[in-house]
Design a protein around this motif. Structure first.
Motif, PDB file in Angstrom:
ATOM      1  N   THR A 102      -8.603  -2.361 -21.878  1.00 40.07           N
ATOM      2  CA  THR A 102      -7.998  -3.098 -20.774  1.00 40.07           C
ATOM      3  C   THR A 102      -8.892  -2.991 -19.548  1.00 40.07           C
ATOM      4  OG1 THR A 102      -6.737  -1.221 -19.906  1.00 40.07           O
ATOM      5  CG2 THR A 102      -5.704  -2.525 -21.643  1.00 40.07           C
ATOM      6  N   THR A 103      -8.901  -4.045 -18.730  1.00 39.30           N
ATOM      7  CA  THR A 103      -9.696  -4.058 -17.503  1.00 39.30           C
ATOM      8  C   THR A 103      -8.840  -4.596 -16.365  1.00 39.30           C
ATOM      9  OG1 THR A 103     -11.778  -4.390 -18.700  1.00 39.30           O
ATOM     10  CG2 THR A 103     -11.762  -4.938 -16.367  1.00 39.30           C
ATOM     11  N   GLU A 104      -8.891  -3.931 -15.224  1.00 38.88           N
ATOM     12  CA  GLU A 104      -8.232  -4.416 -14.018  1.00 38.88           C
ATOM     13  C   GLU A 104      -9.271  -4.518 -12.918  1.00 38.88           C
ATOM     14  OE1 GLU A 104      -4.336  -3.176 -12.883  1.00 38.88           O
ATOM     15  OE2 GLU A 104      -4.082  -1.959 -14.697  1.00 38.88           O
ATOM     16  N   GLN A 105      -9.147  -5.546 -12.076  1.00 38.28           N
ATOM     17  CA  GLN A 105     -10.066  -5.785 -10.971  1.00 38.28           C
ATOM     18  C   GLN A 105      -9.339  -5.581  -9.650  1.00 38.28           C
ATOM     19  OE1 GLN A 105     -13.313  -6.743 -10.822  1.00 38.28           O
ATOM     20  NE2 GLN A 105     -13.778  -7.105 -12.982  1.00 38.28           N
ATOM     21  N   PHE A 106     -10.014  -4.916  -8.712  1.00 39.95           N
ATOM     22  CA  PHE A 106      -9.440  -4.685  -7.389  1.00 39.95           C
ATOM     23  C   PHE A 106     -10.424  -5.152  -6.328  1.00 39.95           C
ATOM     24  CE2 PHE A 106      -7.570  -1.545 -10.203  1.00 39.95           C
ATOM     25  CZ  PHE A 106      -6.220  -1.660  -9.916  1.00 39.95           C
ATOM     26  N   GLY A 107      -9.955  -6.013  -5.422  1.00 36.00           N
ATOM     27  CA  GLY A 107     -10.740  -6.412  -4.270  1.00 36.00           C
ATOM     28  C   GLY A 107     -10.391  -5.522  -3.094  1.00 36.00           C
ATOM     29  N   LEU A 108     -11.385  -4.851  -2.528  1.00 32.87           N
ATOM     30  CA  LEU A 108     -11.114  -3.828  -1.524  1.00 32.87           C
ATOM     31  C   LEU A 108     -11.887  -4.104  -0.243  1.00 32.87           C
ATOM     32  CD1 LEU A 108     -11.372  -0.772  -3.948  1.00 32.87           C
ATOM     33  CD2 LEU A 108      -9.288  -1.881  -3.159  1.00 32.87           C
ATOM     34  N   CYS A 109     -11.820  -5.334   0.242  1.00 32.36           N
ATOM     35  CA  CYS A 109     -12.511  -5.701   1.483  1.00 32.36           C
ATOM     36  C   CYS A 109     -11.517  -5.782   2.637  1.00 32.36           C
ATOM     37  CB  CYS A 109     -13.214  -7.046   1.329  1.00 32.36           C
ATOM     38  SG  CYS A 109     -14.678  -6.983   0.290  1.00 32.36           S
ATOM     39  N   PRO A 110     -11.838  -5.186   3.780  1.00 36.34           N
ATOM     40  CA  PRO A 110     -10.949  -5.329   4.945  1.00 36.34           C
ATOM     41  C   PRO A 110     -10.943  -6.764   5.437  1.00 36.34           C
ATOM     42  CG  PRO A 110     -12.992  -4.232   5.559  1.00 36.34           C
ATOM     43  CD  PRO A 110     -13.019  -4.372   4.069  1.00 36.34           C
ATOM     44  N   MET A 112       0.844  -1.193   0.000  1.00 35.90           N
ATOM     45  CA  MET A 112       0.000   0.000   0.000  1.00 35.90           C
ATOM     46  C   MET A 112       0.877   1.240   0.000  1.00 35.90           C
ATOM     47  SD  MET A 112      -2.929   1.089   2.747  1.00 35.90           S
ATOM     48  CE  MET A 112      -1.957   2.106   3.841  1.00 35.90           C
ATOM     49  N   ARG A 113       0.587   2.160  -0.828  1.00 38.30           N
ATOM     50  CA  ARG A 113       1.340   3.408  -0.856  1.00 38.30           C
ATOM     51  C   ARG A 113       1.117   4.175   0.435  1.00 38.30           C
ATOM     52  NH1 ARG A 113       0.307   7.617  -5.592  1.00 38.30           N
ATOM     53  NH2 ARG A 113       1.158   5.915  -6.801  1.00 38.30           N
ATOM     54  N   ASN A 114       2.183   4.892   0.862  1.00 38.77           N
ATOM     55  CA  ASN A 114       2.043   5.751   2.035  1.00 38.77           C
ATOM     56  C   ASN A 114       0.860   6.696   1.846  1.00 38.77           C
ATOM     57  OD1 ASN A 114       2.320   7.788   3.969  1.00 38.77           O
ATOM     58  ND2 ASN A 114       4.540   7.484   4.064  1.00 38.77           N
ATOM     59  N   PRO A 115      -0.104   6.684   2.787  1.00 39.54           N
ATOM     60  CA  PRO A 115      -1.301   7.511   2.598  1.00 39.54           C
ATOM     61  C   PRO A 115      -1.053   8.985   2.807  1.00 39.54           C
ATOM     62  CG  PRO A 115      -1.412   6.392   4.716  1.00 39.54           C
ATOM     63  CD  PRO A 115      -0.180   5.871   4.011  1.00 39.54           C
ATOM     64  N   ARG A 116       0.240   9.348   2.853  1.00 40.12           N
ATOM     65  CA  ARG A 116       0.542  10.766   3.015  1.00 40.12           C
ATOM     66  C   ARG A 116      -0.091  11.581   1.894  1.00 40.12           C
ATOM     67  NH1 ARG A 116       1.552  10.242  -1.781  1.00 40.12           N
ATOM     68  NH2 ARG A 116       3.611  10.169  -2.710  1.00 40.12           N
ATOM     69  N   PRO A 144      -8.173  -2.043   4.375  1.00 35.52           N
ATOM     70  CA  PRO A 144      -7.830  -2.498   3.031  1.00 35.52           C
ATOM     71  C   PRO A 144      -6.866  -1.529   2.358  1.00 35.52           C
ATOM     72  CG  PRO A 144     -10.015  -1.514   3.045  1.00 35.52           C
ATOM     73  CD  PRO A 144      -9.577  -1.597   4.478  1.00 35.52           C
ATOM     74  N   ALA A 145      -6.178  -2.020   1.347  1.00 38.41           N
ATOM     75  CA  ALA A 145      -5.254  -1.174   0.595  1.00 38.41           C
ATOM     76  C   ALA A 145      -6.073  -0.222  -0.267  1.00 38.41           C
ATOM     77  CB  ALA A 145      -4.332  -2.031  -0.260  1.00 38.41           C
ATOM     78  N   PHE A 146      -6.355   0.964   0.270  1.00 38.32           N
ATOM     79  CA  PHE A 146      -7.226   1.875  -0.467  1.00 38.32           C
ATOM     80  C   PHE A 146      -6.490   2.607  -1.580  1.00 38.32           C
ATOM     81  CE2 PHE A 146      -6.051   3.979   3.567  1.00 38.32           C
ATOM     82  CZ  PHE A 146      -5.429   5.137   3.119  1.00 38.32           C
TER      83      PHE A 146
END
Length: 293
Positions: A125-133, A1-5, A139-141
């Motif tokens: 192109t299509t990318e899928q992201f699962g965003l469940c805690p 996860m990127r720094n949420p800064r 989760p990696a927002f």
């Protein structure tokens, strides 16, 4: 996860008046009134509901300011802890706030909602992201795309999320398109990716970039826990950061970064028509200011 800064990354259903509406007609002049507020929550109360999804392209990333990244930022949470990080100084004329602590540190303390599978389609192109805690984790927002190639070539993105049979999934009825604003080109404080802090005075920030409905300008310390100044410009292409706010935390002695986030917003209803979602295309650019020693 990127720094949420940064974002990375205040729009809640309780504050829809600041969220903006559907994308405005394309602009032909760089200077025009911006109608929307910031998508990054700064102050909130228990019971607020944040429903913000951004498709972002960011230029001049990395330590050498030569990288580019593209990705998805999903801030979908219920506020269970009120704001504890408050601005120490507010400049109402320029709509800027000085924080001595990162505002984003408050995000993980909230109750993130499950977005089972969010699809991002762009240029074939299509990318899928699962965003469940998972359990008590956040989760990696912030999620990066595999590359920026499709997004740079195709400025319209489709976001979809249906019923995948995942327990707790709140977003099962999203099917909307997001338009990206024009790419941000920085004029001041420097057209170069790296410069030195001006010795004194206000910091004038200017940029070129069309079709935005809102913008955020962030002056950030390069240290993750350092101070920052967040401004929400009222006019596209310009904002002034006052000298007294800069001097209050001795910003000129620090390595810092000016990040300009141009946003093209729209609001859609989801969760069975019960929640308003702010969807944004975000073009981000920055200049690094080296501290005066």
């Amino acid at each position: 996860m990127r720094n949420p800064r940064s974002l990375a990354l205040a729009c809640c259903s309780a504050l829809l008046a600041t969220c903006g509406g559907d994308p405005a007609a394309p602009q032909v002049n760089n200077s025009y009134a911006l109608t929307g507020g910031s998508p990054y929550p700064e102050r909130f109360m228990v019971g607020d509901q944040v429903r913000t999804i951004l498709v972002r392209e960011e230029f001049r990333t990395g330590a050498d300011q030569r990288g580019n990244t593209c990705g998805l930022t999903a801030l979908v949470f219920e506020v269970t802890n009120g704001s504890t990080v408050l601005p120490t100084t507010i400049d109402n004329d320029n709509n800027c706030r000085l924080y001595v602590q990162p505002v984003e540190a408050q995000y993980p303390r909230q109750r993130f909602q499950c977005v089972g599978a969010l699809g991002v389609s762009n240029g074939g192109t299509t990318e899928q992201f699962g965003l469940c805690p998972q359990g008590a984790s956040t989760p990696a927002f912030e999620n990066d795309f595999r590359s920026c190639q499709a997004l740079l070539a195709n400025r319209r993105v489709r976001l979809t999320s249906g019923n995948e049979g995942i327990m707790g999934d709140v977003l099962m009825d999203l099917d909307a398109e997001v338009d990206m604003p024009g790419v941000v080109t920085i004029v001041k404080p420097s057209e170069l990716p790296t410069a030195t802090w001006p010795a004194a005075g206000d910091l004038d920030v200017e940029w070129r970039g069309l079709d935005a409905t809102s913008a955020v300008v962030m002056l950030e310390s390069m240290s993750a826990d350092g101070p920052r100044i967040w401004c929400t410009p009222r006019i596209n292409g310009q904002v002034r950061i006052r000298a007294d706010m800069i001097e209050q935390v001795m910003f000129r002695t620090r390595d810092a970064r000016v990040r300009i986030v141009a946003l093209r917003d729209r609001t859609v209803m989801a969760e069975g028509g019960a929640r308003a979602y702010r969807l944004s295309g975000a073009s981000i650019n920055s200049v690094r200011l080296q501290g005066r020693r």
